[in-house]
Design a protein around this motif. Structure first.
Motif, PDB file in Angstrom:
ATOM      1  N   GLU A  41      54.992  49.544  48.703  1.00  0.00           N
ATOM      2  CA  GLU A  41      53.985  49.881  48.079  1.00  0.00           C
ATOM      3  C   GLU A  41      53.674  48.534  48.333  1.00  0.00           C
ATOM      4  O   GLU A  41      53.071  47.243  48.858  1.00  0.00           O
ATOM      5  CB  GLU A  41      53.971  49.693  46.355  1.00  0.00           C
ATOM      6  N   ALA A  42      55.114  46.594  48.627  1.00  0.00           N
ATOM      7  CA  ALA A  42      54.900  46.125  48.534  1.00  0.00           C
ATOM      8  C   ALA A  42      54.286  45.581  50.238  1.00  0.00           C
ATOM      9  O   ALA A  42      53.895  44.673  50.355  1.00  0.00           O
ATOM     10  CB  ALA A  42      56.334  45.021  48.440  1.00  0.00           C
ATOM     11  N   ALA A  43      55.093  46.794  50.861  1.00  0.00           N
ATOM     12  CA  ALA A  43      54.541  46.465  52.439  1.00  0.00           C
ATOM     13  C   ALA A  43      52.973  46.977  52.508  1.00  0.00           C
ATOM     14  O   ALA A  43      52.481  46.113  53.590  1.00  0.00           O
ATOM     15  CB  ALA A  43      55.595  47.556  52.933  1.00  0.00           C
ATOM     16  N   ARG A  44      52.636  48.111  52.156  1.00  0.00           N
ATOM     17  CA  ARG A  44      50.767  48.404  51.534  1.00  0.00           C
ATOM     18  C   ARG A  44      50.368  47.321  51.371  1.00  0.00           C
ATOM     19  O   ARG A  44      49.271  46.706  51.686  1.00  0.00           O
ATOM     20  CB  ARG A  44      50.782  49.686  50.864  1.00  0.00           C
ATOM     21  N   TYR A  45      51.102  46.183  50.332  1.00  0.00           N
ATOM     22  CA  TYR A  45      49.715  45.193  49.609  1.00  0.00           C
ATOM     23  C   TYR A  45      49.911  44.134  50.685  1.00  0.00           C
ATOM     24  O   TYR A  45      48.582  44.243  51.063  1.00  0.00           O
ATOM     25  CB  TYR A  45      50.364  45.001  48.444  1.00  0.00           C
TER      26      TYR A  45
END
Length: 119
Positions: A41-45
Motif C-alpha cells: 500500500e505504501a508503494a501504491r501511495y
C-alpha cells in the motif's frame, strides 16, 4: 491506510490510519515496521504521489511556460528525494526482519491497519 510519507533521521516513515480508530490515533511508522501488505500500500501511495507531482509540474508548465529554471530545479530536487526514499525503503525491506518493533505492536493490538480504507 497509508495517508502520508516523510523522511526523518534518514529513514522513511509513513503516516498510518488505523482501522477502527480515530484520526487522533494515526501514527508515523518506520517502513521497517510495516508488514508486506502495508508495504504494498505504501508503494501504491508513493506512485500516486509521484503522478500528482508530475501532473502539477505539467500544469505549471502549461500555465507559466518552460522558462522557469527554479521550477526545474525544484522538480529535480523532488526527484532526488524520491530516489533517496526508494533506497531507504529497499534498505528497510532488507533489514525489517532484524528491526525491533516499537509501539506499532501496541497499536496493532488495539486496532487493525486499514488496508485500502481511504477515510
Amino acid at each position: 491506510a497509508v495517508i502520508g510519507r516523510r523522511i526523518r533521521r534518514n529513514r522513511v516513515e509513513y503516516l498510518i490510519r488505523w482501522k477502527g480508530c480515530s484520526e487522533e490515533d494515526n501514527t508515523w511508522e518506520p517502513a521497517s515496521n510495516l508488514c508486506d501488505s502495508a508495504m504494498e500500500e505504501a508503494a501504491r501511495y508513493n506512485k500516486a504521489e509521484k503522478l500528482k507531482a508530475k501532473k502539477r509540474a505539467e500544469d505549471e508548465r502549461k500555465l507559466f511556460g518552460d522558462s522557469s529554471s527554479e521550477k526545474e530545479k525544484a522538480t529535480l530536487e523532488t526527484s532526488n528525494e524520491e530516489k533517496k526514499g526508494n533506497t531507504a525503503i529497499e534498505k528497510a525491506n532488507v533489514s525489517k526482519k532484524n528491526d525491533v518493533i516499537d509501539n506499532s505492536i501496541k497499536n496493532a493490538a488495539k486496532c487493525d491497519i486499514a488496508i485500502g480504507d481511504d477515510g
